[in-house]
Design an enzyme around this catalytic site. Sequence first.
Site, PDB file in Angstrom:
ATOM      1  N   GLY A  47       0.820  -1.202   0.000  1.00 28.88           N
ATOM      2  CA  GLY A  47       0.000   0.000   0.000  1.00 28.88           C
ATOM      3  C   GLY A  47       0.855   1.254   0.000  1.00 28.88           C
ATOM      4  N   ASN A  86       0.983   3.874   2.028  1.00 28.99           N
ATOM      5  CA  ASN A  86       1.578   4.258   3.313  1.00 28.99           C
ATOM      6  C   ASN A  86       2.654   3.288   3.782  1.00 28.99           C
ATOM      7  OD1 ASN A  86      -0.088   6.515   3.479  1.00 28.99           O
ATOM      8  ND2 ASN A  86      -1.706   5.398   4.553  1.00 28.99           N
ATOM      9  N   GLU A 142       4.369   0.133  -3.951  1.00 32.04           N
ATOM     10  CA  GLU A 142       4.221   1.433  -4.613  1.00 32.04           C
ATOM     11  C   GLU A 142       5.453   2.303  -4.347  1.00 32.04           C
ATOM     12  OE1 GLU A 142       0.362   3.242  -4.005  1.00 32.04           O
ATOM     13  OE2 GLU A 142      -0.587   1.294  -3.763  1.00 32.04           O
ATOM     14  N   TYR A 143       6.438   2.233  -5.253  1.00 34.80           N
ATOM     15  CA  TYR A 143       6.592   1.427  -6.456  1.00 34.80           C
ATOM     16  C   TYR A 143       8.041   0.968  -6.524  1.00 34.80           C
ATOM     17  CZ  TYR A 143       2.370   4.044  -7.640  1.00 34.80           C
ATOM     18  OH  TYR A 143       1.131   4.608  -7.600  1.00 34.80           O
ATOM     19  N   MET A 173      -3.645   0.129 -11.444  1.00 35.43           N
ATOM     20  CA  MET A 173      -4.311   1.137 -10.618  1.00 35.43           C
ATOM     21  C   MET A 173      -4.620   2.390 -11.443  1.00 35.43           C
ATOM     22  SD  MET A 173      -2.405   0.609  -6.933  1.00 35.43           S
ATOM     23  CE  MET A 173      -0.706   0.600  -7.527  1.00 35.43           C
ATOM     24  N   THR A 174      -5.603   2.252 -12.327  1.00 36.29           N
ATOM     25  CA  THR A 174      -5.976   3.338 -13.232  1.00 36.29           C
ATOM     26  C   THR A 174      -6.934   4.316 -12.549  1.00 36.29           C
ATOM     27  OG1 THR A 174      -7.490   1.687 -14.166  1.00 36.29           O
ATOM     28  CG2 THR A 174      -5.538   2.238 -15.452  1.00 36.29           C
ATOM     29  N   TYR A 175      -6.436   4.917 -11.495  1.00 39.78           N
ATOM     30  CA  TYR A 175      -7.158   5.960 -10.759  1.00 39.78           C
ATOM     31  C   TYR A 175      -6.122   6.829 -10.071  1.00 39.78           C
ATOM     32  CZ  TYR A 175      -6.863   1.768  -7.767  1.00 39.78           C
ATOM     33  OH  TYR A 175      -6.438   0.630  -7.126  1.00 39.78           O
ATOM     34  N   ASP A 176      -6.573   7.867  -9.395  1.00 39.59           N
ATOM     35  CA  ASP A 176      -5.657   8.887  -8.846  1.00 39.59           C
ATOM     36  C   ASP A 176      -4.824   9.505  -9.972  1.00 39.59           C
ATOM     37  OD1 ASP A 176      -6.590   8.178  -6.304  1.00 39.59           O
ATOM     38  OD2 ASP A 176      -4.984   6.732  -6.003  1.00 39.59           O
TER      39      ASP A 176
END
Length: 476
Positions: A98, A100, A140-141, A210-213
């Site tokens: 994640g 964080n 990430e990442y 993760m096709t968002y943000d």
Amino acid sequence: MTKLILLTGLVLILNLQLGSAYQLTCYFTNWAQYRPGLGRFMPDNIDPCLCTHLIYAFAGRQNNEITTIEWNDVTLYQAFNGLKNKNSQLKTLLAIGGWNFGTAPFTAMVSTPENRQTFITSVIKFLRQYEFDGLDFDWEYPGSRGSPPQDKHLFTVLVQEMREAFEQEAKQINKPRLMVTAAVAAGISNIQSGYEIPQLSQYLDYIHVMTYDLHGSWEGYTGENSPLYKYPTDTGSNAYLNVDYVMNYWKDNGAPAEKLIVGFPTYGHNFILSNPSNTGIGAPTSGAGPAGPYAKESGIWAYYEICTFLKNGATQGWDAPQEVPYAYQGNVWVGYDNIKSFDIKAQWLKHNKFGGAMVWAIDLDDFTGTFCNQGKFPLISTLKKALGLQSASCTAPAQPIEPITAAPSGSGNGSGSSSSGGSSGGSGFCAVRANGLYPVANNRNAFWHCVNGVTYQQNCQAGLVFDTSCDCCNWA
């Protein structure tokens, strides 16, 4: 191909299947339990028939071993994986990492063969102990955010070693192999510095993109969270910040389309407008919008919080070039997804022959159905229908008429046999096997059904044979 698909213990129906079914993978977050009131979400709130795969976010790491994070994770694991008792086709995975979590724990773990082996061994033990079906990497990442360049290759090495260990372990204990998947970047620079796409794709079962943000308050102007296409004024690297470009980049650089799972957000990014009268795409902003009353995160609203914004009089717009909605009221602007945009993206997904949809997150949809007046889980339900999963079977593991177990004392025989016939078998067959269906040696018409260590024998209808490629009764 026409197949007869097993739905319950002895019930078979004719089902026309054209190609392989799409995945509908939904993330559950173990911090959703802390949201107040109607926002609180627990595993028991999950509809076990909604998604094909559920991913529990997140696990942690200590001394190069996988660990729990929340004080009650073990209890939540039990409820989460217990959903499979209501849907025999459901698969569950555990995600580690994640945003964080950062990169340092991963960098340390992949740095030596010994550390990787320690981690892999702990993962196998952990997943089997708590009855997950696989592991999802959410690093990430690799190669970014403080991760050194060599982590790009070492991530491939880790995934390869884990896949090989999973295969070996499955053979040793005669259980289905554990799955290995990854949530991966949508930013092109992060992709280039983080992933050896052809090699990585070889070992991963699925790749959750993760096709968002893709836009947010950090940019200083309004933008959509997950636009399908680029905006006409997008130039340079901004032209890459859309679902269509990102998914095709992964495919064109070596990832098989059927392994690529498209990310769908059940939340939006909000902004404070610098000028409330300037409400279009690209309008100047002065920061993140207010936190919602439930998700309580500045700059982000759950879909059900956006519905409240709309009910309270916000003006809704449609971003036609990017096929997504936005809304504004006063100096607050939000870019998000709704039923219409989810359906459009799902049709695009099918046209491009991608493997399915991934949703972040199941707890941010209107799971109670009380905010949006669109029923429970309106966004995810839209995907389920659009992907043709609406009529997919959702049944509890079968309860056969006669289990093959030791007969009660005084019955006069050693072990029972199934009334459905087939070759003989003992009660020990399923003792060391995972729940599922298995072929019967020397009898292609029959199969074993393992349920919590108990062995049941069942037969296909006349003229059909058990097919291990689909766990179904198929034409001979």
